[in-house]
Design a protein around this motif. Sequence first.
Motif, mmCIF file in Angstrom:
data_model
loop_
_atom_site.group_PDB
_atom_site.id
_atom_site.type_symbol
_atom_site.label_atom_id
_atom_site.label_comp_id
_atom_site.label_asym_id
_atom_site.label_seq_id
_atom_site.Cartn_x
_atom_site.Cartn_y
_atom_site.Cartn_z
ATOM 1 N N PRO A 253 17.117 7.596 4.829
ATOM 2 C CA PRO A 253 18.366 7.409 4.092
ATOM 3 C C PRO A 253 19.555 8.235 4.570
ATOM 4 O O PRO A 253 20.704 7.873 4.321
ATOM 5 C CB PRO A 253 17.992 7.800 2.651
ATOM 6 N N ASP B 179 9.461 3.579 1.762
ATOM 7 C CA ASP B 179 10.318 2.387 1.783
ATOM 8 C C ASP B 179 10.815 2.049 3.185
ATOM 9 O O ASP B 179 11.790 1.313 3.347
ATOM 10 C CB ASP B 179 11.508 2.575 0.850
ATOM 11 N N ARG C 204 13.473 -0.983 4.269
ATOM 12 C CA ARG C 204 14.750 -0.670 4.909
ATOM 13 C C ARG C 204 14.918 -1.449 6.210
ATOM 14 O O ARG C 204 16.006 -1.941 6.523
ATOM 15 C CB ARG C 204 14.862 0.834 5.175
ATOM 16 N N LYS D 203 17.639 3.723 10.629
ATOM 17 C CA LYS D 203 17.216 2.415 10.118
ATOM 18 C C LYS D 203 16.131 2.539 9.050
ATOM 19 O O LYS D 203 15.903 1.585 8.287
ATOM 20 C CB LYS D 203 16.723 1.538 11.267
ATOM 21 N N VAL D 204 15.459 3.686 8.999
ATOM 22 C CA VAL D 204 14.380 3.847 8.018
ATOM 23 C C VAL D 204 14.569 5.072 7.122
ATOM 24 O O VAL D 204 13.942 5.170 6.072
ATOM 25 C CB VAL D 204 13.006 3.951 8.720
#
Length: 281
Positions: A156, A261, A265, A153-154
């Motif tokens: 890539p 990020d 995300r 979920k966080v």
Amino acid sequence: MSDSPAARLQKLFEGHRLTPTQRRIAHCMVRGAAEVPFLSSVELAELAGVSQPSVTRFAVALGFDGYPALRRHLREVAPPVERTAAEHEDAYNEYQQAVQGEIENLRRLSAMLADPSPVQEAGRLLAASTPLPVLGLRAASSQARGFAYFAAKVHPDVRLLDEGGSMMDDRIDAAVAAGASTLLCFALPRHPREVVDTLERSRRAGLTVVTVADSAFAPVARHSDLLIPAPVGTGLAFDTACAPMLLGRVLLEAMADALPDAQARLEAFDARAAARGLFVD
């Protein structure tokens, strides 16, 4: 750093090259840190599943004249409250004792986290690796799968390695070719030989290995660049792994903190989930 009995034992063992049998004794002592100062060499040998002479050689390897000298040292630094708490364990039934054992494991984990630098370093390594392979076989597969589920979920590109076999080397090579720099391993007893082989292969391929294991003396220790221990419970027929699971979540937090990020995300995932009606609450 924590000054718990387990932490003091860990510090006592640092810097010594121990044989596999001696690592087994050390692991046993850390797990029973409150009781060890009151055990004879015969009792410790029986608890660790080794011979009494092995316990004597272990004490000498640590720099003591023998086991009595090691035990005297441990008694000098063991707080009486630890012994008192242990004596009250008989008041619990076997199921409660298993729960109390896990509570103690979580206390030990909390004490270890008083120094957050190893977890923070691990978080930076995991965040910087794209893709991020996450390894966990047999008993550790659920730990690896849980970490990978939330990490995706966080992060890539998270690649779960929870099934062994002849394709494992291919998956490691593919991750390295795609740019991976770090592998996260969950290793719990009984330790599969394939996990050790995979870590050896991963390091030869240039990966930094971060490992969550049940002990700093686990068989995977010498194949790891950064090992963070979290004890397992042994009070039931099958081991319980509350502390390793929680440590996995702590590593997730540290990794997310190191990903610029991560919050974006998460928000994007929540928006997609809401649009799809993914959750009922």
